[in-house]
Design an enzyme around this catalytic site. Structure first.
Site, PDB file in Angstrom:
ATOM      1  N   LYS A  45       0.828  -1.205   0.000  1.00 34.14           N
ATOM      2  CA  LYS A  45       0.000   0.000   0.000  1.00 34.14           C
ATOM      3  C   LYS A  45       0.867   1.263   0.000  1.00 34.14           C
ATOM      4  O   LYS A  45       0.595   2.203  -0.747  1.00 34.14           O
ATOM      5  CB  LYS A  45      -0.919  -0.033   1.236  1.00 34.14           C
ATOM      6  CG  LYS A  45      -1.905   1.110   1.330  1.00 34.14           C
ATOM      7  CD  LYS A  45      -3.164   0.703   2.110  1.00 34.14           C
ATOM      8  CE  LYS A  45      -2.944   0.595   3.595  1.00 34.14           C
ATOM      9  NZ  LYS A  45      -2.784   1.886   4.279  1.00 34.14           N
ATOM     10  N   SER A  46       1.900   1.272   0.821  1.00 36.96           N
ATOM     11  CA  SER A  46       2.761   2.458   0.901  1.00 36.96           C
ATOM     12  C   SER A  46       3.405   2.757  -0.453  1.00 36.96           C
ATOM     13  O   SER A  46       3.435   3.905  -0.909  1.00 36.96           O
ATOM     14  CB  SER A  46       3.873   2.239   1.940  1.00 36.96           C
ATOM     15  OG  SER A  46       3.323   2.130   3.224  1.00 36.96           O
TER      16      SER A  46
ATOM     17  N   GLY B 131      -5.141   7.877   5.221  1.00 39.49           N
ATOM     18  CA  GLY B 131      -4.258   8.859   5.867  1.00 39.49           C
ATOM     19  C   GLY B 131      -3.002   9.086   5.050  1.00 39.49           C
ATOM     20  O   GLY B 131      -2.537  10.222   4.883  1.00 39.49           O
TER      21      GLY B 131
ATOM     22  N   SER C 208       7.021   9.080  12.160  1.00 40.16           N
ATOM     23  CA  SER C 208       5.970   8.955  11.151  1.00 40.16           C
ATOM     24  C   SER C 208       6.533   9.122   9.745  1.00 40.16           C
ATOM     25  O   SER C 208       7.057  10.181   9.381  1.00 40.16           O
ATOM     26  CB  SER C 208       4.880  10.006  11.395  1.00 40.16           C
ATOM     27  OG  SER C 208       4.036  10.060  10.263  1.00 40.16           O
TER      28      SER C 208
ATOM     29  N   ASP D  52       1.545  -0.908  11.963  1.00 35.19           N
ATOM     30  CA  ASP D  52       0.244  -1.397  11.482  1.00 35.19           C
ATOM     31  C   ASP D  52       0.000  -2.864  11.864  1.00 35.19           C
ATOM     32  O   ASP D  52      -1.084  -3.397  11.604  1.00 35.19           O
ATOM     33  CB  ASP D  52       0.158  -1.271   9.955  1.00 35.19           C
ATOM     34  CG  ASP D  52       0.091   0.189   9.520  1.00 35.19           C
ATOM     35  OD1 ASP D  52      -0.334   1.041  10.328  1.00 35.19           O
ATOM     36  OD2 ASP D  52       0.473   0.479   8.363  1.00 35.19           O
TER      37      ASP D  52
ATOM     38  N   ARG E 158      -6.876   1.876  17.598  1.00 37.51           N
ATOM     39  CA  ARG E 158      -6.656   0.431  17.466  1.00 37.51           C
ATOM     40  C   ARG E 158      -6.342  -0.242  18.793  1.00 37.51           C
ATOM     41  O   ARG E 158      -6.560  -1.447  18.945  1.00 37.51           O
ATOM     42  CB  ARG E 158      -5.544   0.168  16.443  1.00 37.51           C
ATOM     43  CG  ARG E 158      -6.024   0.420  15.031  1.00 37.51           C
ATOM     44  CD  ARG E 158      -4.964   0.138  13.987  1.00 37.51           C
ATOM     45  NE  ARG E 158      -5.569   0.144  12.663  1.00 37.51           N
ATOM     46  CZ  ARG E 158      -4.896   0.282  11.525  1.00 37.51           C
ATOM     47  NH1 ARG E 158      -3.576   0.428  11.553  1.00 37.51           N
ATOM     48  NH2 ARG E 158      -5.529   0.274  10.369  1.00 37.51           N
TER      49      ARG E 158
ATOM     50  N   GLN F  30       4.673   9.210   7.211  1.00 31.39           N
ATOM     51  CA  GLN F  30       3.766  10.117   6.493  1.00 31.39           C
ATOM     52  C   GLN F  30       4.228  11.555   6.643  1.00 31.39           C
ATOM     53  O   GLN F  30       4.232  12.326   5.672  1.00 31.39           O
ATOM     54  CB  GLN F  30       2.339   9.950   7.008  1.00 31.39           C
ATOM     55  CG  GLN F  30       1.763   8.578   6.683  1.00 31.39           C
ATOM     56  CD  GLN F  30       0.356   8.393   7.197  1.00 31.39           C
ATOM     57  OE1 GLN F  30      -0.221   9.286   7.818  1.00 31.39           O
ATOM     58  NE2 GLN F  30      -0.215   7.233   6.958  1.00 31.39           N
TER      59      GLN F  30
ATOM     60  N   LYS G 289      -4.806   5.904  14.250  1.00 28.31           N
ATOM     61  CA  LYS G 289      -4.846   5.272  12.919  1.00 28.31           C
ATOM     62  C   LYS G 289      -6.297   5.304  12.416  1.00 28.31           C
ATOM     63  O   LYS G 289      -7.078   6.139  12.853  1.00 28.31           O
ATOM     64  CB  LYS G 289      -4.293   3.849  13.016  1.00 28.31           C
ATOM     65  CG  LYS G 289      -2.812   3.807  13.405  1.00 28.31           C
ATOM     66  CD  LYS G 289      -1.937   4.376  12.325  1.00 28.31           C
ATOM     67  CE  LYS G 289      -0.488   4.421  12.718  1.00 28.31           C
ATOM     68  NZ  LYS G 289       0.323   5.157  11.742  1.00 28.31           N
TER      69      LYS G 289
HETATM   70  C1  S3P Z   1       2.509   4.764   6.129  1.00 27.68           C
HETATM   71  C2  S3P Z   1       3.017   5.130   7.328  1.00 27.68           C
HETATM   72  C3  S3P Z   1       2.438   4.731   8.620  1.00 27.68           C
HETATM   73  C4  S3P Z   1       1.426   3.600   8.486  1.00 27.68           C
HETATM   74  C5  S3P Z   1       0.532   3.781   7.298  1.00 27.68           C
HETATM   75  C6  S3P Z   1       1.344   3.856   6.022  1.00 27.68           C
HETATM   76  C7  S3P Z   1       3.166   5.252   4.904  1.00 27.68           C
HETATM   77  O1  S3P Z   1       1.834   5.857   9.208  1.00 27.68           O
HETATM   78  O2  S3P Z   1       0.636   3.478   9.655  1.00 27.68           O
HETATM   79  O3  S3P Z   1      -0.383   2.693   7.189  1.00 27.68           O
HETATM   80  O4  S3P Z   1       2.900   4.703   3.815  1.00 27.68           O
HETATM   81  O5  S3P Z   1       3.967   6.188   4.988  1.00 27.68           O
HETATM   82  P1  S3P Z   1       2.740   6.888  10.080  1.00 27.68           P
HETATM   83  O6  S3P Z   1       3.943   7.160   9.291  1.00 27.68           O
HETATM   84  O7  S3P Z   1       1.946   8.112  10.287  1.00 27.68           O
HETATM   85  O8  S3P Z   1       3.014   6.119  11.339  1.00 27.68           O
END
Ligand code: S3P
Length: 440
Positions: free
Chosen positions: A25-26, A96, A169, A321, A352, A171, A348
């Site tokens: 997914k990432s 997110g 994070s 996750d 969770r 993200q 999340k």
């Molecule tokens: C992700 C980072 C994670 C993870 C999310 C995917 C990403 O979040 O929980 O499902 O693809 O960068 P955080 O970086 O906010 O922890």
């Protein structure tokens, strides 16, 4: 198969077989976003066709790129070298990662855009991204409550910055680096606890220069603004976060041997596998190879007598996750599995910690909830016999369905439709291994 109602998992015979996990997914989010940002054609093989990613595909198109699924199941993105003001609201659904990374990319351009999401995404904090992007020069108007979607971003005229992460994070790091691509000067993100590095790796695959170094303060990723990306070919490997569910089922259902092929083994994503091995899991990795710039392998889980352990808190970012499915396997382990330093789990797709604690307790498992973690004390015999509230969270749903594959009484989940955000075809894949999961 789509589900509008309850799904029920029942004690199953030994699970056997080899399957492929859906695309990561990432990496799928990033491949689409960078493809839209690059000049020229990007082809993506193995893209996750989950709802989160389809929302990102629509967003990238709305920002001006051409996004198409080709006849052979691959995806093609024709980038225009930048993002433009879209004609409508960008709805990121449940994602997110989608909304936070898109904000980073869009902030670098002279445009205005409104972002929104579903009820779950509207509850999640956005200031962790809008704060640093504002420091770089972007402007934000909150559509309702501060720190929440919907919000309107006005981008352009950014200056690079040095940002020290306060939460581990990927993200946040990614949003800042992506904005930095179109900011004046250098942008750097310092991470005391390293998070997944797919943005850094994929930017390089698209031709950008990104420096990563280890310093006394932690891992530092930096890049120079004004770099142009060039379209490329991306092969997305299997998602270790999704592979975790069939593998967990293999560990807890007696007699099982389950293989998931082509799983990404980036060391910043494999904390769960390491934890399971420390718990005594018979987990083996064969056929290690490189694919799409990442190490991948075929992972096999055999039914194992697990023992509880204390998960090191510094491992949290590499398996953030995966705590829901870890806690489901911990329910079958002898002794206590202590999971701490994971307050991030509360922000999340759902809270969770609280939902896993409630669901496991409803199934007769001993759980102690703490502000920043939880402790699960397992036994080989889990009672089950509950319909669990998932609060529209895909991983809460899949974790409880796996729990129910070896419990005395069935375990049902109230909202299986959300599973398609990250794992389309989950039920069919599990049924193919011999799992008893049926609509009720
Ligand atoms: C992700 C980072 C994670 C993870 C999310 C995917 C990403 O979040 O929980 O499902 O693809 O960068 P955080 O970086 O906010 O922890």
């Amino acid at each position: 198969m789509t589900f509008s109602e309850i799904l029920t998992a029942r004690r199953s015979r030994a699970l056997t077989g080899a399957v492929r996990a859906p695309g990561d997914k990432s990496m799928s989010h990033r491949a689409l976003m960078l493809g839209g940002l690059a000049m020229g054609d990007t082809t993506i093989e193995g893209l996750l066709e989950g709802d989160d990613i389809l929302a990102t595909a629509r967003a990238v198109e709305a920002f001006g790129a051409l996004v198409q699924r080709t006849g052979d199941g691959a995806w093609r993105v024709e980038g225009r070298g930048g993002y433009q003001t879209p004609s409508g609201v960008i709805d990121c659904g449940n994602a997110g990662t989608g909304v936070r990374l898109l904000m980073g990319v869009a902030a670098g351009f002279d445009l205005s855009v409104t972002f929104d999401g579903d009820a779950s995404l509207r509850k999640r904090p956005m200031k962790r991204v809008t704060g640093p992007l504002s420091d770089m020069g972007a402007r934000f108007d909150w559509g309702g409550a501060e720190d929440r979607l919907p919000l309107t971003l006005h981008g352009g005229g950014l200056k690079g910055m040095v940002y020290r992460q306060t939460v581990a994070s990927a993200q946040v790091k990614s949003a800042i680096l992506l904005a930095g691509l179109n900011a004046a000067g250098e942008t750097a993100v310092i991470e005391p606890e390293p998070s997944r590095d797919h943005t850094e790796r994929m930017l390089r695959a698209f031709g950008a220069v990104v420096y990563v170094s280890e310093t006394g303060e932690g891992r530092v990723a930096r890049l120079q603004g004004g770099q142009r990306l060039t379209g490329t070919h991306v092969a997305v490997p299997g998602d270790p976060s999704s592979a975790a569910f069939p593998l967990a089922a293999g560990l807890i259902v007696p007699g099982s041997v389950v293989t998931v092929e082509g799983v990404m083994l980036n060391p910043l994503r494999t904390g769960l596998f390491q934890t399971w091995i420390e718990m005594g899991a018979d987990l083996t990795i064969a056929n290690r190879r490189m694919a799409g710039g990442e190490e991948v392998g075929d992972v096999t889980a055999r039914h194992s007598a697990l023992k509880g352990i204390t998960v090191p808190t510094e491992r949290a970012a590499s398996m953030i996750d995966e705590y829901p499915i870890l806690s489901a396997t911990a329910a079958y382990a002898e002794g206590a599995t202590v999971m701490r330093g994971i307050g991030e789990m509360r922000v999340k797709e759902s809270d969770r910690i609280s939902l896993m604690a409630a669901g496991l307790a409803a199934c007769g498992v001993k759980v102690e909830e703490e502000p920043e973690g939880f402790i699960v004390t397992g036994s080989p015999c889990v009672q089950g016999g509950a319909t669990v509230r998932t609060a529209h969270d895909h991983r809460i749903a899949m974790s409880h369905l796996v729990l129910g594959l070896n419990s005395e009484e069935p375990v049902a989940v109230d909202d299986p439709g959300m599973i398609a955000t990250s794992f389309p075809g989950f039920v069919e894949l599990m049924q193919g291994l011999g799992a008893s999961i049926e609509p009720r």
